[in-house]
Design a protein around this motif. Structure first.
Motif, PDB file in Angstrom:
ATOM      1  N   ILE A   1       0.862  -1.175   0.000  1.00 56.53           N
ATOM      2  CA  ILE A   1       0.000   0.000   0.000  1.00 56.53           C
ATOM      3  C   ILE A   1       0.903   1.230   0.000  1.00 56.53           C
ATOM      4  O   ILE A   1       1.815   1.342   0.828  1.00 56.53           O
ATOM      5  CB  ILE A   1      -0.968  -0.007   1.200  1.00 56.53           C
ATOM      6  N   LEU A   2       0.684   2.128  -0.956  1.00 57.14           N
ATOM      7  CA  LEU A   2       1.551   3.289  -1.142  1.00 57.14           C
ATOM      8  C   LEU A   2       0.800   4.561  -0.774  1.00 57.14           C
ATOM      9  O   LEU A   2       0.016   5.090  -1.574  1.00 57.14           O
ATOM     10  CB  LEU A   2       2.033   3.349  -2.602  1.00 57.14           C
ATOM     11  N   THR A   3       1.021   5.041   0.437  1.00 56.71           N
ATOM     12  CA  THR A   3       0.365   6.262   0.893  1.00 56.71           C
ATOM     13  C   THR A   3       1.059   7.479   0.286  1.00 56.71           C
ATOM     14  O   THR A   3       2.285   7.532   0.214  1.00 56.71           O
ATOM     15  CB  THR A   3       0.418   6.354   2.428  1.00 56.71           C
ATOM     16  N   GLY A   4       0.250   8.453  -0.157  1.00 61.12           N
ATOM     17  CA  GLY A   4       0.806   9.657  -0.774  1.00 61.12           C
ATOM     18  C   GLY A   4       1.230   9.438  -2.209  1.00 61.12           C
ATOM     19  O   GLY A   4       1.967  10.253  -2.766  1.00 61.12           O
ATOM     20  N   THR A   5       0.775   8.345  -2.822  1.00 59.96           N
ATOM     21  CA  THR A   5       1.153   8.004  -4.201  1.00 59.96           C
ATOM     22  C   THR A   5      -0.094   7.850  -5.046  1.00 59.96           C
ATOM     23  O   THR A   5      -1.032   7.147  -4.662  1.00 59.96           O
ATOM     24  CB  THR A   5       1.963   6.692  -4.235  1.00 59.96           C
ATOM     25  N   ASN A   6      -0.126   8.506  -6.200  1.00 61.31           N
ATOM     26  CA  ASN A   6      -1.282   8.377  -7.093  1.00 61.31           C
ATOM     27  C   ASN A   6      -1.082   7.196  -8.042  1.00 61.31           C
ATOM     28  O   ASN A   6      -0.089   6.466  -7.946  1.00 61.31           O
ATOM     29  CB  ASN A   6      -1.529   9.676  -7.856  1.00 61.31           C
ATOM     30  N   LEU A   7      -1.998   7.047  -8.979  1.00 59.56           N
ATOM     31  CA  LEU A   7      -1.980   5.893  -9.874  1.00 59.56           C
ATOM     32  C   LEU A   7      -0.713   5.873 -10.730  1.00 59.56           C
ATOM     33  O   LEU A   7      -0.081   4.826 -10.893  1.00 59.56           O
ATOM     34  CB  LEU A   7      -3.217   5.911 -10.773  1.00 59.56           C
ATOM     35  N   ALA A   8      -0.329   7.043 -11.258  1.00 61.36           N
ATOM     36  CA  ALA A   8       0.867   7.092 -12.113  1.00 61.36           C
ATOM     37  C   ALA A   8       2.115   6.713 -11.316  1.00 61.36           C
ATOM     38  O   ALA A   8       2.969   5.961 -11.801  1.00 61.36           O
ATOM     39  CB  ALA A   8       1.016   8.490 -12.714  1.00 61.36           C
TER      40      ALA A   8
END
Length: 403
Positions: free
Chosen positions: A310-317
């Motif tokens: 899970i990548l918090t602070g990260t959008n789809l790109a």
């Protein structure tokens, strides 16, 4: 029996019970060095109470008075040693032991001063206050994250130090601490002093026990949520951490994305090279995720050969780029036990949290994207459509495959 005598007996019993409680914690886990120091401190507290109780039996009380002082100061030093071990701070043994010696010598010589002398009373009480503030400094200097219990402990240590520093003035206000050491336990001050000692000894002990219990519980939870082979979270642990990440991202108004990966043709690796080689493949891929997570993201092994981060602070790109980088890096890594020309690959599904979604929705969409990647021939990355089926603008630039 005077009230102070009664409180002193209570202190003796309480110190024994607390020493037993800390020893039980230490015996439960041999690695609990703090608990052993706390137990030793409260054992010394028992000795102090026994000496205080016996002072009226001495015609010349100089030595037992000094001994009681030294033993109680040593108890506070042992307690500070436990705090240092608990909070990962180097115990200041040398300064504390030098202070113990100097303070004991000072108390020995002030016995010649008038009994009600403020200097004499301060020489007896201020060293205790100093040790309480040393304990406070130990907790304060720790680099460990401090929770509510730790902050309360700091407050109680400060209050305990202040009550020791104020005792000479309390004694003066209550008419002194007895005409001689033998009369101390009959004084009003002795009742107040012993009562305060009981309150703070209990408060500090209960807080440290609660903190140790909190740490034990955290370790149990951590171990129950850990996958032993990969060193990552298991499915239950990952789901819990992912839920917390989603809640935090929603509260802070930042994006959060999920990447799910599946090792390609993993069964054929087990069948062709043995389960030990398969385990090394899992360990190698888990190492990539663990390094990428770097303590900022939660990564887990959520199935036999399935992983998630899970990548918090990260959008789809950003999550897509992360997946592409991991896919590319994994494909170049040699695996012990496999032929030199054999390269393992993985397929990836990526999804970004949309408003109103839950972690279950996010995992479902990432799974769907992973299914697309596997159907596309594996060793590639696919992103998920939004909840309504709409694809993001960059959805067509999401897939790549090694040679």
């Amino acid at each position: 029996m005077s009230g102070a005598n009664f409180i002193l007996l209570i202190n003796l019993s309480v110190a024994g019970l607390l020493a037993a409680a800390f020893m039980a914690v230490a015996l439960h886990d041999a690695g609990r060095a703090p608990a052993r120091w706390f137990a030793f401190g409260y054992l010394l507290g028992m000795v102090y109470s026994a000496i205080e109780f016996s002072i009226p039996a001495f015609s010349d009380a100089r030595l037992p008075v000094v001994a009681a002082f030294a033993v109680f100061l040593a108890a506070t030093i042992a307690f500070n040693g436990g705090l240092a071990r608990k909070y990962g701070v180097a115990p200041p043994w040398s300064p504390m032991l030098v202070f113990l010696f100097a303070a004991t010598v000072a108390v020995y010589f002030v016995q010649d001063l008038p009994r009600q002398s403020l200097v004499r009373m301060m020489a007896y009480q201020l060293p205790y206050a100093v040790m309480q503030f040393v304990g406070l400094a130990i907790v304060w200097s720790s680099r460990q994250r401090r929770g509510r219990l730790d902050l309360i402990l700091m407050g109680v240590l400060a209050a305990s130090g202040l009550q020791f520093a104020s005792k000479p003035f309390i004694a003066h206000a209550l008419g002194g601490w007895g005409a001689n050491p033998q009369a101390y336990l009959q004084s009003s001050y002795a009742l107040v002093s012993q009562s305060l000692g009981t309150v703070f000894a209990l408060a500090l002990a209960l807080l440290t026990l609660a903190i140790l219990a909190r740490d034990v519980l955290a370790e149990v939870i951590s171990k129950s949520e850990m996958d032993m082979l990969s060193g990552l979270l298991n499915r239950g642990g990952f789901t819990r951490q992912a839920e917390l990440a989603v809640l935090g991202a929603v509260r802070q108004g930042v994006p959060v994305a999920l990447v799910i990966a599946d090792l390609d043709h993993f069964k054929s690796i087990n069948d062709g090279f043995g389960h030990a080689s398969g385990d090394r493949v899992i360990e190698t891929f888990a190492g990539l995720l663990r390094e990428a997570a770097a303590g900022h993201h939660a990564a887990g092994r959520i199935g036999g050969e399935e992983f998630a981060i899970i990548l918090t602070g990260t959008n789809l790109a950003g999550a897509r780029l992360f997946a592409e980088g991991t896919r590319s890096a994994f494909g170049t890594l040699p695996i012990d036990g496999l032929p030199a020309d054999n390269r393992c690959t993985a397929s990836f599904g990526v999804a970004e949290l949309h408003p109103g979604e839950t972690i279950a929705d996010l995992m479902r969409r990432a799974d769907e994207a992973l299914y697309l990647a596997k159907n596309a021939g594996r060793d590639c990355v696919r992103v998920s459509a939004g909840p309504g089926g709409e694809w993001p603008a960059n959805a067509m630039v999401v897939s790549s495959r090694s040679g």
